[in-house]
Design a protein around this motif. Sequence first.
Motif, PDB file in Angstrom:
ATOM      1  N   PHE A 260      37.305  41.752-111.689  1.00  0.00           N
ATOM      2  CA  PHE A 260      36.900  40.361-111.544  1.00  0.00           C
ATOM      3  C   PHE A 260      35.619  40.231-110.739  1.00  0.00           C
ATOM      4  CE2 PHE A 260      41.512  40.593-111.883  1.00  0.00           C
ATOM      5  CZ  PHE A 260      41.750  39.732-112.943  1.00  0.00           C
ATOM      6  N   PHE A 261      34.848  39.193-111.059  1.00  0.00           N
ATOM      7  CA  PHE A 261      33.727  38.784-110.218  1.00  0.00           C
ATOM      8  C   PHE A 261      33.714  37.266-110.192  1.00  0.00           C
ATOM      9  CE2 PHE A 261      32.148  39.482-114.517  1.00  0.00           C
ATOM     10  CZ  PHE A 261      31.361  38.374-114.766  1.00  0.00           C
ATOM     11  N   SER A 262      32.822  36.693-109.425  1.00  0.00           N
ATOM     12  CA  SER A 262      32.827  35.242-109.246  1.00  0.00           C
ATOM     13  C   SER A 262      31.454  34.643-109.504  1.00  0.00           C
ATOM     14  CB  SER A 262      33.231  34.881-107.810  1.00  0.00           C
ATOM     15  OG  SER A 262      34.542  35.285-107.561  1.00  0.00           O
TER      16      SER A 262
ATOM     17  N   GLY B 115      22.989  39.044-110.505  1.00  0.00           N
ATOM     18  CA  GLY B 115      22.931  39.212-111.956  1.00  0.00           C
ATOM     19  C   GLY B 115      23.809  38.221-112.688  1.00  0.00           C
ATOM     20  N   LYS B 116      24.808  37.697-111.983  1.00  0.00           N
ATOM     21  CA  LYS B 116      25.825  36.861-112.627  1.00  0.00           C
ATOM     22  C   LYS B 116      25.922  35.445-112.058  1.00  0.00           C
ATOM     23  CE  LYS B 116      28.180  39.445-115.667  1.00  0.00           C
ATOM     24  NZ  LYS B 116      28.387  39.024-117.066  1.00  0.00           N
ATOM     25  N   GLY B 117      25.681  35.289-110.766  1.00  0.00           N
ATOM     26  CA  GLY B 117      26.024  34.012-110.118  1.00  0.00           C
ATOM     27  C   GLY B 117      24.856  33.122-109.786  1.00  0.00           C
TER      28      GLY B 117
ATOM     29  N   CYS C 294      35.578  35.372-113.075  1.00  0.00           N
ATOM     30  CA  CYS C 294      35.252  35.915-114.390  1.00  0.00           C
ATOM     31  C   CYS C 294      35.890  37.293-114.528  1.00  0.00           C
ATOM     32  CB  CYS C 294      33.744  36.075-114.555  1.00  0.00           C
ATOM     33  SG  CYS C 294      32.785  34.573-114.237  1.00  0.00           S
ATOM     34  N   VAL C 295      36.347  37.610-115.738  1.00  0.00           N
ATOM     35  CA  VAL C 295      36.910  38.928-116.027  1.00  0.00           C
ATOM     36  C   VAL C 295      35.825  39.773-116.685  1.00  0.00           C
ATOM     37  CG1 VAL C 295      38.809  40.177-117.137  1.00  0.00           C
ATOM     38  CG2 VAL C 295      39.071  37.753-116.582  1.00  0.00           C
ATOM     39  N   GLY C 296      35.696  41.010-116.249  1.00  0.00           N
ATOM     40  CA  GLY C 296      34.741  41.929-116.870  1.00  0.00           C
ATOM     41  C   GLY C 296      35.402  42.717-117.985  1.00  0.00           C
TER      42      GLY C 296
ATOM     43  N   PHE D 244      29.668  29.724-121.425  1.00  0.00           N
ATOM     44  CA  PHE D 244      28.733  30.846-121.575  1.00  0.00           C
ATOM     45  C   PHE D 244      28.554  31.494-120.200  1.00  0.00           C
ATOM     46  CE2 PHE D 244      26.302  28.351-125.134  1.00  0.00           C
ATOM     47  CZ  PHE D 244      27.355  28.571-126.010  1.00  0.00           C
ATOM     48  N   ASP D 245      28.873  32.787-120.119  1.00  0.00           N
ATOM     49  CA  ASP D 245      28.616  33.562-118.904  1.00  0.00           C
ATOM     50  C   ASP D 245      27.202  34.124-119.048  1.00  0.00           C
ATOM     51  OD1 ASP D 245      28.426  35.504-116.938  1.00  0.00           O
ATOM     52  OD2 ASP D 245      30.020  36.775-117.749  1.00  0.00           O
ATOM     53  N   LEU D 246      26.214  33.320-118.622  1.00  0.00           N
ATOM     54  CA  LEU D 246      24.818  33.793-118.719  1.00  0.00           C
ATOM     55  C   LEU D 246      24.598  34.894-117.685  1.00  0.00           C
ATOM     56  CD1 LEU D 246      22.881  30.420-119.222  1.00  0.00           C
ATOM     57  CD2 LEU D 246      23.643  32.067-120.965  1.00  0.00           C
TER      58      LEU D 246
ATOM     59  N   VAL E 170      29.750  34.534-124.750  1.00  0.00           N
ATOM     60  CA  VAL E 170      30.604  33.362-125.023  1.00  0.00           C
ATOM     61  C   VAL E 170      32.029  33.702-124.604  1.00  0.00           C
ATOM     62  CG1 VAL E 170      31.019  34.032-127.453  1.00  0.00           C
ATOM     63  CG2 VAL E 170      31.327  31.653-126.736  1.00  0.00           C
ATOM     64  N   GLU E 171      32.689  32.753-123.925  1.00  0.00           N
ATOM     65  CA  GLU E 171      34.002  33.066-123.371  1.00  0.00           C
ATOM     66  C   GLU E 171      34.963  31.870-123.465  1.00  0.00           C
ATOM     67  OE1 GLU E 171      33.873  35.296-119.756  1.00  0.00           O
ATOM     68  OE2 GLU E 171      31.992  36.303-120.343  1.00  0.00           O
ATOM     69  N   LEU E 172      36.244  32.196-123.577  1.00  0.00           N
ATOM     70  CA  LEU E 172      37.290  31.193-123.412  1.00  0.00           C
ATOM     71  C   LEU E 172      37.460  30.965-121.910  1.00  0.00           C
ATOM     72  CD1 LEU E 172      39.735  29.496-124.540  1.00  0.00           C
ATOM     73  CD2 LEU E 172      41.128  31.547-124.150  1.00  0.00           C
TER      74      LEU E 172
END
Length: 237
Positions: A55-57, A139-141, A29-31, A118-120, A82-84
Amino acid sequence: MSYVFPPAPQASLAVADSADRFPIRRVYCVGRNYADHAREMGAHDQADGREPPFFFSKPADAVVPGGDVPYPPATANLQHEVELVVALGPETAALGDGGADIPVAEALRCVYGYAVGFDLTRRDVQARAKEKGHPWDMGKGFDASAPTGPLHPASAIGHPQRGAIWLKVNGETRQNGDLADMSWRVAEVIAKLSTFVRLAPGDLIFTGTPAGVSTVARGDVLEGGVAGVGELRIRLV
Ligand code: MN
């Protein structure tokens, strides 16, 4: 050769108009890839142009289809982004140094297709991590943190460069941006990421979100879309 217990099933994504599925290797994922979202997250505008992408994963099995998605534990502030989503195909291994150091000019040849994702985010957990200089992973993964719609092959839809990227919560618009406002274009993101890790077929890249992220609750319906790519609908349960 056999395993000491049966391995987990291969994570995969549906492909539009196909019975075949796309096997997922890694999820990057790009921040902060849209300036308006970077600002709402507290970043300051750079006088000398774009801040380098970071970047994160997420785990591959955090990718789940639309429909009912479990509201995660350990947060009081779940937010949507919401992301492409870019999916890398077989060509990836043949570019650059075997998927590393891919030149910008060749990078789109890596792309198998695109999807809406969606990057929840557990924003409270992420904020505490930022404060303490801790990793963002929890927080992300988390489980089911990357709902993603079916992949649309670039051979069918091309490479979207502009057009609406939007998200509604219970029918109310929250995010309404344009792909043209990405700080780093898809080809640049691929090229930059490939200087940190060797990319390979099956990798997904979430390319960042425009402004308007907001808190959602169990029972909320999230619908999002990217012009020319498709739409995704989930309900938090
Ligand atoms: Mn994101």
